[in-house]
Scaffold this motif. Structure first.
Motif, PDB file in Angstrom:
ATOM      1  N   TYR A 102       6.923  46.154  39.055  1.00 31.28           N
ATOM      2  CA  TYR A 102       7.423  47.357  38.637  1.00 31.28           C
ATOM      3  C   TYR A 102       7.983  47.092  37.247  1.00 31.28           C
ATOM      4  N   LYS A 103       8.087  45.760  36.571  1.00 24.56           N
ATOM      5  CA  LYS A 103       8.509  45.347  35.410  1.00 24.56           C
ATOM      6  C   LYS A 103       7.367  45.818  34.280  1.00 24.56           C
ATOM      7  N   ALA A 104       6.249  46.130  34.630  1.00 23.02           N
ATOM      8  CA  ALA A 104       5.009  46.662  33.772  1.00 23.02           C
ATOM      9  C   ALA A 104       5.336  48.329  33.391  1.00 23.02           C
ATOM     10  N   TYR A 105       5.751  48.729  34.494  1.00 24.70           N
ATOM     11  CA  TYR A 105       6.320  49.980  34.187  1.00 24.70           C
ATOM     12  C   TYR A 105       7.518  50.367  33.225  1.00 24.70           C
ATOM     13  N   VAL A 106       8.491  49.356  33.427  1.00 26.36           N
ATOM     14  CA  VAL A 106       9.609  49.464  32.651  1.00 26.36           C
ATOM     15  C   VAL A 106       9.352  49.024  31.077  1.00 26.36           C
ATOM     16  N   GLY A 124       6.229  49.385  29.561  1.00 27.45           N
ATOM     17  CA  GLY A 124       5.217  50.476  29.199  1.00 27.45           C
ATOM     18  C   GLY A 124       6.263  51.736  28.812  1.00 27.45           C
ATOM     19  N   ALA A 125       7.161  51.976  29.641  1.00 30.70           N
ATOM     20  CA  ALA A 125       7.715  53.443  29.199  1.00 30.70           C
ATOM     21  C   ALA A 125       8.746  53.291  28.076  1.00 30.70           C
ATOM     22  N   ALA A 126       9.081  51.986  28.028  1.00 27.73           N
ATOM     23  CA  ALA A 126      10.156  51.938  26.662  1.00 27.73           C
ATOM     24  C   ALA A 126       9.703  52.589  25.316  1.00 27.73           C
ATOM     25  N   ASP A 127       8.444  52.475  25.095  1.00 27.06           N
ATOM     26  CA  ASP A 127       8.069  53.318  23.800  1.00 27.06           C
ATOM     27  C   ASP A 127       8.130  54.965  23.862  1.00 27.06           C
ATOM     28  N   ALA A 128       7.844  55.254  24.969  1.00 27.05           N
ATOM     29  CA  ALA A 128       7.985  56.954  25.262  1.00 27.05           C
ATOM     30  C   ALA A 128       9.401  57.317  25.075  1.00 27.05           C
ATOM     31  N   PHE A 129      10.340  56.358  25.677  1.00 24.70           N
ATOM     32  CA  PHE A 129      11.740  56.849  25.597  1.00 24.70           C
ATOM     33  C   PHE A 129      12.338  56.919  24.507  1.00 24.70           C
ATOM     34  N   LEU A 168       1.430  60.680  26.419  1.00 23.07           N
ATOM     35  CA  LEU A 168       0.336  59.712  27.151  1.00 23.07           C
ATOM     36  C   LEU A 168       1.110  58.254  27.453  1.00 23.07           C
ATOM     37  N   GLU A 169       2.141  57.968  26.411  1.00 27.08           N
ATOM     38  CA  GLU A 169       2.727  56.496  26.718  1.00 27.08           C
ATOM     39  C   GLU A 169       3.492  56.636  28.248  1.00 27.08           C
ATOM     40  N   TYR A 170       4.317  57.532  28.318  1.00 23.12           N
ATOM     41  CA  TYR A 170       5.000  57.577  29.815  1.00 23.12           C
ATOM     42  C   TYR A 170       3.998  57.793  30.657  1.00 23.12           C
ATOM     43  N   GLN A 171       2.957  58.517  30.700  1.00 25.08           N
ATOM     44  CA  GLN A 171       1.943  58.531  31.955  1.00 25.08           C
ATOM     45  C   GLN A 171       1.192  57.404  31.888  1.00 25.08           C
ATOM     46  N   ALA A 172       0.783  56.749  31.120  1.00 23.91           N
ATOM     47  CA  ALA A 172       0.193  55.262  31.212  1.00 23.91           C
ATOM     48  C   ALA A 172       1.271  54.309  31.811  1.00 23.91           C
ATOM     49  N   ALA A 173       2.331  54.447  31.739  1.00 20.07           N
ATOM     50  CA  ALA A 173       3.361  53.517  32.179  1.00 20.07           C
ATOM     51  C   ALA A 173       3.506  53.907  33.750  1.00 20.07           C
ATOM     52  N   ARG A 174       3.634  55.157  33.923  1.00 20.11           N
ATOM     53  CA  ARG A 174       3.589  55.687  35.301  1.00 20.11           C
ATOM     54  C   ARG A 174       2.686  55.039  36.140  1.00 20.11           C
TER      55      ARG A 174
END
Length: 97
Positions: free
Chosen positions: A18-22, A24-29, A72-78
């Motif tokens: 799950y850490k890879a999601y967290v 990866g999502a940081a840039d989108a946030f 795109l950044e969030y969807q990649a993290a998702r």
């Protein structure tokens, strides 16, 4: 313009994956002005079924919240959390003070 919020309730099956999601999502946030108000802290399920992790994220507007989710950044993290968690995210517009 009222703020908006993501309300996420999640059960994580593999915390390390799950850490890879967290990460990866940081840039989108960051790009969409997100601010975490609650992030996996202590909780009680007052009504209904609870989930192990509860997150509330504030955005400057409803549009920013939706744009972040669709980015795109969030969807990649998702995609990183798809096999390692189960949950719901709702996007809610706030009220003017």
């Amino acid at each position: 313009m009222p703020k908006a919020y993501w309300i996420a309730r999640v059960d994580v099956k593999d915390a390390d994956a799950y850490k890879a999601y967290v990460t990866g999502a940081a840039d989108a946030f960051k790009a969409h002005g997100a601010r975490f108000l609650a992030r996996g802290g202590r909780f009680t399920a007052a009504e209904g079924t609870g989930r192990a992790r509860n997150v509330v994220i504030e955005f400057p507007s409803f549009e920013a919240a939706v744009d972040c989710y669709n980015s795109l950044e969030y969807q990649a993290a998702r995609a990183h959390r798809a096999g390692f968690s189960e949950g719901e995210i709702v996007i809610v517009e706030g009220v003017e003070p």
